[in-house]
Design a protein around this motif. Sequence first.
Motif, PDB file in Angstrom:
ATOM      1  N   SER A   4      51.455  -4.644 -90.645  1.00 27.35           N
ATOM      2  CA  SER A   4      50.058  -4.282 -90.416  1.00 27.35           C
ATOM      3  C   SER A   4      49.107  -5.466 -90.612  1.00 27.35           C
ATOM      4  O   SER A   4      48.116  -5.599 -89.894  1.00 27.35           O
ATOM      5  CB  SER A   4      49.671  -3.155 -91.370  1.00 27.35           C
ATOM      6  N   ARG A  17      45.217   4.622 -77.883  1.00 31.30           N
ATOM      7  CA  ARG A  17      45.725   4.630 -79.253  1.00 31.30           C
ATOM      8  C   ARG A  17      44.933   3.760 -80.224  1.00 31.30           C
ATOM      9  O   ARG A  17      44.958   3.975 -81.446  1.00 31.30           O
ATOM     10  CB  ARG A  17      47.195   4.148 -79.232  1.00 31.30           C
ATOM     11  N   PRO A  65      42.751   1.599 -82.816  1.00 31.34           N
ATOM     12  CA  PRO A  65      41.952   2.097 -83.945  1.00 31.34           C
ATOM     13  C   PRO A  65      40.487   1.684 -83.822  1.00 31.34           C
ATOM     14  O   PRO A  65      40.134   0.839 -82.992  1.00 31.34           O
ATOM     15  CB  PRO A  65      42.597   1.388 -85.139  1.00 31.34           C
ATOM     16  N   ASP A  74      43.676  -4.627 -79.586  1.00 25.87           N
ATOM     17  CA  ASP A  74      45.018  -4.206 -79.144  1.00 25.87           C
ATOM     18  C   ASP A  74      45.335  -4.590 -77.698  1.00 25.87           C
ATOM     19  O   ASP A  74      45.941  -3.807 -76.943  1.00 25.87           O
ATOM     20  CB  ASP A  74      45.231  -2.699 -79.373  1.00 25.87           C
ATOM     21  N   HIS A 125      53.108   7.899 -98.942  1.00 24.90           N
ATOM     22  CA  HIS A 125      53.271   6.747 -98.045  1.00 24.90           C
ATOM     23  C   HIS A 125      54.630   6.126 -98.402  1.00 24.90           C
ATOM     24  O   HIS A 125      55.395   6.683 -99.198  1.00 24.90           O
ATOM     25  CB  HIS A 125      52.111   5.752 -98.178  1.00 24.90           C
ATOM     26  N   GLY A 149      48.475  -3.058 -96.026  1.00 20.45           N
ATOM     27  CA  GLY A 149      48.210  -2.148 -94.890  1.00 20.45           C
ATOM     28  C   GLY A 149      49.412  -1.292 -94.530  1.00 20.45           C
ATOM     29  O   GLY A 149      49.516  -0.805 -93.404  1.00 20.45           O
ATOM     30  N   GLY A 150      50.319  -1.107 -95.491  1.00 19.85           N
ATOM     31  CA  GLY A 150      51.533  -0.326 -95.203  1.00 19.85           C
ATOM     32  C   GLY A 150      52.643  -1.176 -94.596  1.00 19.85           C
ATOM     33  O   GLY A 150      53.739  -0.673 -94.326  1.00 19.85           O
ATOM     34  N   SER A 192      53.501   0.716 -91.350  1.00 18.58           N
ATOM     35  CA  SER A 192      52.181   1.147 -90.890  1.00 18.58           C
ATOM     36  C   SER A 192      52.219   1.828 -89.527  1.00 18.58           C
ATOM     37  O   SER A 192      52.997   1.436 -88.636  1.00 18.58           O
ATOM     38  CB  SER A 192      51.254  -0.067 -90.806  1.00 18.58           C
ATOM     39  N   GLY A 193      51.330   2.797 -89.360  1.00 15.53           N
ATOM     40  CA  GLY A 193      51.139   3.422 -88.054  1.00 15.53           C
ATOM     41  C   GLY A 193      50.732   2.398 -87.004  1.00 15.53           C
ATOM     42  O   GLY A 193      50.819   2.663 -85.801  1.00 15.53           O
ATOM     43  N   ARG A 194      50.310   1.234 -87.443  1.00 10.09           N
ATOM     44  CA  ARG A 194      49.926   0.179 -86.504  1.00 10.09           C
ATOM     45  C   ARG A 194      51.113  -0.261 -85.641  1.00 10.09           C
ATOM     46  O   ARG A 194      50.927  -0.740 -84.528  1.00 10.09           O
ATOM     47  CB  ARG A 194      49.350  -0.999 -87.315  1.00 10.09           C
ATOM     48  N   HIS A 200      41.112   4.394 -93.500  1.00  7.42           N
ATOM     49  CA  HIS A 200      42.257   5.193 -93.044  1.00  7.42           C
ATOM     50  C   HIS A 200      41.825   6.266 -92.044  1.00  7.42           C
ATOM     51  O   HIS A 200      40.664   6.672 -92.012  1.00  7.42           O
ATOM     52  CB  HIS A 200      42.970   5.832 -94.238  1.00  7.42           C
ATOM     53  N   ASP A 201      42.812   6.728 -91.286  1.00  7.96           N
ATOM     54  CA  ASP A 201      42.551   7.812 -90.337  1.00  7.96           C
ATOM     55  C   ASP A 201      42.421   9.125 -91.113  1.00  7.96           C
ATOM     56  O   ASP A 201      43.351   9.493 -91.843  1.00  7.96           O
ATOM     57  CB  ASP A 201      43.736   7.952 -89.364  1.00  7.96           C
ATOM     58  N   ARG A 255      45.289  10.275 -82.397  1.00 10.15           N
ATOM     59  CA  ARG A 255      45.733   8.910 -82.076  1.00 10.15           C
ATOM     60  C   ARG A 255      47.222   8.899 -81.732  1.00 10.15           C
ATOM     61  O   ARG A 255      47.711   7.967 -81.081  1.00 10.15           O
ATOM     62  CB  ARG A 255      45.453   7.961 -83.247  1.00 10.15           C
TER      63      ARG A 255
HETATM   64  C1  LIG Z   1      45.373  -0.340 -87.986  1.00 11.22           C
HETATM   65  C2  LIG Z   1      45.943   0.787 -87.645  1.00 11.22           C
HETATM   66  O1  LIG Z   1      46.155   1.827 -88.470  1.00 11.22           O
HETATM   67  C3  LIG Z   1      46.397   1.584 -89.837  1.00 11.22           C
HETATM   68  C4  LIG Z   1      47.538   2.484 -90.213  1.00 11.22           C
HETATM   69  C5  LIG Z   1      47.758   2.505 -91.666  1.00 11.22           C
HETATM   70  C6  LIG Z   1      49.026   3.079 -92.138  1.00 11.22           C
HETATM   71  O2  LIG Z   1      49.249   3.078 -93.349  1.00 11.22           O
HETATM   72  O3  LIG Z   1      49.820   3.592 -91.316  1.00 11.22           O
HETATM   73  C7  LIG Z   1      46.812   2.055 -92.552  1.00 11.22           C
HETATM   74  C8  LIG Z   1      45.505   1.483 -92.135  1.00 11.22           C
HETATM   75  O4  LIG Z   1      45.587   0.084 -92.196  1.00 11.22           O
HETATM   76  P1  LIG Z   1      44.430  -0.857 -92.778  1.00 11.22           P
HETATM   77  O5  LIG Z   1      44.323  -0.596 -94.234  1.00 11.22           O
HETATM   78  O6  LIG Z   1      44.896  -2.236 -92.482  1.00 11.22           O
HETATM   79  O7  LIG Z   1      43.172  -0.533 -92.031  1.00 11.22           O
HETATM   80  C9  LIG Z   1      45.177   1.881 -90.695  1.00 11.22           C
HETATM   81  O8  LIG Z   1      44.053   1.229 -90.234  1.00 11.22           O
HETATM   82  C10 LIG Z   1      46.404   1.033 -86.275  1.00 11.22           C
HETATM   83  O9  LIG Z   1      46.976   2.107 -86.058  1.00 11.22           O
HETATM   84  O10 LIG Z   1      46.228   0.180 -85.411  1.00 11.22           O
END
Ligand SMILES: C=C(O[C@@H]1CC(C(=O)O)=C[C@@H](OP(=O)(O)O)[C@H]1O)C(=O)O
Length: 364
Positions: free
Chosen positions: A17, A47, A49, A62, A103, A120-121, A125-127, A330-331, A337
Motif C-alpha cells: 500500500s 475502483r 480511492p 491509479d 485486519h 497502510g496494510g 491492503s485493498g489497494r 479508511h473506507d 468500490r
Molecule cells: C488506498 C486504497 O485503499 C486503502 C485500503 C486500506 C486497507 O487496509 O485495505 C487502507 C487504506 O490505506 P491508507 O491508510 O494508505 O489510506 C485505504 O486507503 C485503495 O484501495 O486504493
Amino acid sequence: MSATYGNLFQITIFGESHSNAIGVVLDGLPSGIAVDFDKIKTEMARRAPGKNKLSTPRSESDVPQIQSGIFNGKTTGTPVCAIISNTNTRSQDYQPELLRPSHADYSGIVRYHGFNDYRGGGHFSGRLTAPLVFAGAIAKQVLEKEQIEVLAHIKNIGSVCDAALDYAAPDVELLRKIKSETLPLLDRAKAAVMENEILAAKSEADSVGGAVEAVVIGLKPGMGSPFFESVESRIAQILFSVPAVKAVEFGIGTSFSQMRGSQANDPFYIQNGEIKTKTNHNGGINGGITNGMPVVVTAAIKPTPSIGKPQETVNIKEMKESTYSTHGRHDPCIVQRAVPVIEAALAVAVLDMLLEEKTYAGTI
Ligand SMILES: C=C(O[C@@H]1CC(C(=O)O)=C[C@@H](OP(=O)(O)O)[C@H]1O)C(=O)O
Ligand SMILES: Cc1cc2nc3c(=O)[nH]c(=O)nc-3n(C[C@H](O)[C@H](O)[C@H](O)COP(=O)(O)O)c2cc1C
C-alpha cells in the motif's frame, strides 16, 4: 508463493500500500488483441480511492503505466507488466504494535516473522485490487471478442437491499447502464437510502458490510471440469483472494439448504433449438461445468475493519491488552468500490478457463 493466479492466463500481483508502486504481470495473453486504453482507464476510475464521501479520502490517480507486452496498441503475447504509483501515503497513521482487530496485522506479523510492511496494510491492503482491476480490464477485452461479458450490482449494503436480479434472464442493458454509478443498483430509488446507510456508519466512526452480485453472460455450455477444477472452485479461489470477501455463493447458494429438490431444481426446456433452464438457481453451473445459463455469483464483503470506534486489542510489543481506534483514512464501506474488483476477478478466472477450454477442445 501466493501472488500468482491462473493456469494458462496467469496474473502475478506485487507491491504494498505504501511502497513506491503496486502492479501486475499478465502472462499467457493471446497476441494481437487490440487494447482499448480508455476502457482500462474507465475500469481503474470505477475502483480508484478518494473520489467521494463514501470512500477513503486517500486520493490516487491509479493510472497504470504499461511497461511491456503491448506494442502498437496490440498485445505482443509476451508478459504485460503494468505499474500503478502510490503517491498519497500517510505512513505515520500506522502503529505496528497495536493490532487492528480483523485486519491482517497480527496474522501478517506471525506469517512473515515481523518483516511484513505494515504501512497502510502493506501487501494485504485493498489497494492491491487496483492491479487486479487492470488485469480484469484486459481480460474483459479478450472476452468481449467472444461475446462474453461480466456485469455486477450491489446486492445489499447493511440491511438495504437492491431489487432482485433475474438469474435466468438478467437485465443486461440495465446492468451495463449502471456501471458508471457510484452505487450500481438495479433500483435507483435505493441509492439514497444506501448512501445514508454508509454515511450513518461513517458518522458513528464505524463501517458497514454488504454484498456484490455478478453475472457472466455469453458462456457456452461445457466450459470447466469436475472436481478440483470446477468453475465454482476456480472462481471461488480468485474471489476469496479479494481482501474482505468472506463468503461466495453460486446461484441461490445457501438458500438451497432450506429447499426441497422439487423447488430447487432448474427445469429444462428448448428455446430456438437450444437447451435452457426455466430457473437458474444453480447459477449456470452443474457438475463444475457451465450449462449455458448466466453464471451468477455473490461475494459477501465484511465491514471495513479499520474503524474510529475504540476496539479491544493487544499491544504486541508490550504483550499487554489495550484499546485502539483508527485515526487514518479508511473506507466506511468497501462494497461499492469492490464492484469493479469482483467483475475483474471473474473476468480473469473466466478468461483462464476459456483458454483452457479452447485448448482441450483443440480449437486453438
Ligand atoms: C488506498 C486504497 O485503499 C486503502 C485500503 C486500506 C486497507 O487496509 O485495505 C487502507 C487504506 O490505506 P491508507 O491508510 O494508505 O489510506 C485505504 O486507503 C485503495 O484501495 O486504493
Ligand atoms: C477495495 C477495497 C478497499 C478496502 N479498504 C479498506 C480500508 O480502507 N481500511 C481497511 O481496514 N480495510 C480495507 N479493506 C479490507 C482489508 O484490506 C481486509 O479486510 C484485510 O486485508 C484483511 O483481510 P480479510 O478481511 O480478507 O481477512 C479494503 C478492501 C478492498 C477490496
